[in-house]
Write an enzyme that holds these catalytic residues in place. Sequence first.
Site, mmCIF file in Angstrom:
data_model
loop_
_atom_site.group_PDB
_atom_site.id
_atom_site.type_symbol
_atom_site.label_atom_id
_atom_site.label_comp_id
_atom_site.label_asym_id
_atom_site.label_seq_id
_atom_site.Cartn_x
_atom_site.Cartn_y
_atom_site.Cartn_z
ATOM 1 N N ARG A 380 0.855 -1.196 0.000
ATOM 2 C CA ARG A 380 0.000 0.000 0.000
ATOM 3 C C ARG A 380 0.888 1.241 0.000
ATOM 4 O O ARG A 380 1.906 1.289 0.693
ATOM 5 C CB ARG A 380 -0.910 0.047 1.232
ATOM 6 C CG ARG A 380 -1.887 -1.108 1.357
ATOM 7 C CD ARG A 380 -2.832 -0.882 2.539
ATOM 8 N NE ARG A 380 -3.526 -2.095 2.942
ATOM 9 C CZ ARG A 380 -4.649 -2.532 2.392
ATOM 10 N NH1 ARG A 380 -5.197 -1.837 1.408
ATOM 11 N NH2 ARG A 380 -5.227 -3.636 2.814
ATOM 12 N N HIS A 440 2.616 -9.898 0.471
ATOM 13 C CA HIS A 440 2.350 -9.007 1.595
ATOM 14 C C HIS A 440 3.642 -8.589 2.302
ATOM 15 O O HIS A 440 3.615 -7.808 3.249
ATOM 16 C CB HIS A 440 1.404 -9.718 2.577
ATOM 17 C CG HIS A 440 0.850 -8.852 3.654
ATOM 18 N ND1 HIS A 440 1.203 -8.991 4.984
ATOM 19 C CD2 HIS A 440 -0.032 -7.825 3.617
ATOM 20 C CE1 HIS A 440 0.554 -8.101 5.708
ATOM 21 N NE2 HIS A 440 -0.198 -7.378 4.910
#
Length: 713
Positions: A380, A440
């Site tokens: 992100r 991730h």
Amino acid sequence: MADYRYTQNRDLSWLRFNERVLQEARDTLVPLLERLRFVTIFCSNLDEFFMIRMGSTYDLALHQPEHIDNKSGLEPMEIFNTVLQRVRPLIQQMDEIFHEVESALEQYECKRLTFRNWNDIDRKYARHFFRQNILPVLSPQILDSRHPFPHVPSKALHLCVELREADKPKKKGSTVFGMIPVPDFLPRMILLPGPALRYMLVEEIILEYATEAFPFYEVLDKSIFCLTRNADLSIDEMELNPLEDYKEQMRSILKKRSRLAPIRLEVQYQTNANNIVRYLMKQWNLKEQQVFYQQAPLTFSYLTQLMEKVPAKHRVRFLYPAYTPQYPVNWDPQESKIRQALAADRLIYFPYDTLEPFLQLIKEASEDPAVLSIKIAIYRLANRSRLVEYLLSAVEHGKEVLVLVELRARFDEANNINWTEILEEGGCKVIYGLENYKAHAKICLITRQERDKLQYLTQIGTGNYNEKTVHLYTDLSLLTADPLIGEDANRFFANMSIGNLDGHYNSLLVAPHEMKPALLKLIDQEIQKAKQFRYGFIGIKANSLSERDLLDKLAEASQAGVKIQLLIRGICCLLPGVAQATENIEIRSIVGRFLEHPRIYIFGTGENREVLLGSADGMTRNLNYRVEILCPVKDRSLQQQIIHYWDVMWQDNRKVRIMQPDGSLLPYANSLAEPVDAQEVFMEEAQQRDLSVFAQGKGLFRTVRKLIRKLPR
């Protein structure tokens, strides 16, 4: 067969966590608008919970009704119904707290007006504003055979009205329904003239004057509503065409999310006849248990604007005191970040420390002639990113820049797609997460060549490279020049570039294949210590803990006599203190000003202690279905620094909740203990450290000034 004595369902555990967030909103020691912010967090958490968890649970109930949850033995529909039952009193609590906070705000001339408490002047202003600014941009619609029921996006505010044609007789069946979407381009908060901070919400104004949107009808009833749709679009399971552009396929898939099945209907202000609610339920095939009524606004998107309008004289009462992240300990702001990182391992603790050293490191690396490449994994990013700016600068300076971007970061997919296009256009090599496995991991690798020798600088983080959330989340970032870790990091990016999940690593623990066995082995080592009558210790700090094999191994360790301390912020499927199962396990949860986000794993004590940090929670998805990294902290001084953080958090008695054997979370019981708020302690430590450096700087300045005065003129 699974042992359910010491485990609980993850969704019911999550509800306890969100109730804990609501408790923070009830805390009178928290400033008023910050309490309102916790109400907002509670509601947004609940929105995502329904969109993802309850959406997938409902699907499972329809298609695999006999599926058994391996932590509770419950079937999907049992979980779904139990959740709906437990959410209802939480909504009632939220309404009560919201009313309490708004009443307190009114004492300081900050008041939200509704149509129920408008005076004549307010009403005149609202009517004028409606006619001049709102009515011309509304799109009211009658719902009948010639005007079909429209698509209603998830979480978009709408009004539904029950109507009767003004010239028709009052008889049964003569009513029709109408709908008004609340335009999202209108300001949500409408300020009223005057010295006090008085405001209305735009949907309240539309509700009051809905009659004017349907001039040939009599409005019999009206209500504000909000629909929540299932958003659990499992992109991993979609059939993607390998010959087509992956980004374009992602865009197509994201469009489908807005049309998934309705899962919840929220209604503000319960209507008298309920004809509107019954009509909407029929349109979306919802049951009564899926309808929730509340007095508070259905969304809190206006809170940011409200905080910006707070008068300076009330900021102390309304908001937390401003905190400025400090420069991390042992970092010299003026010296080369590359040289400092090569000299010793470094640790940054956000948001107490600033992100600047890492950003300056990337900027310096982008211009350093000795740097060959920069490789980074991104999950992100903020909407505006200096990190991307420096990566593009590195390309311009002739560096190889490889960026692993996970396009499937939930609700950030569109933002990540935009960033990949910017990075690709700027000359970066961009690769995406692997099929069926989200990437991730939080890792960055800088490779240098100096005097024919390769040097690696590896950064491993517990959180994202997001320059906005770094001020809101607590996270740890490790920077090391350890060659073994650097070689592993280089191997990691090489494996990701060819889609290889089976790579072997010497120092890093990498999921999905090597991390879980390694963690189980580390727990086994502590079990062996306990069996040999030595002290065994396990400490885990994570957002969530739910992986069944990990739960069973921790229970086994407890039964062997290993002391286990768990700091789990959210979901925790393990129950502590269960006789003959988890008696040696303590579980605590901290919810405070900042979102607790670090993942720390500690095994053993003293010289033989092993400390790891990284991106992985103890969840099934993290350990089995994601690309994750845990990195050993080898430097003893940094280990001690992390242990200090751990000890302070374990001593917290203000924001902590202690889990009971039934899964409930209770406050710290000893009222005579000296109050300890871990986050306050860390802020004070960082500020004192900065003041200490400043004091040293002043002393140095005085010394230099004295020497200058002694120089011959």
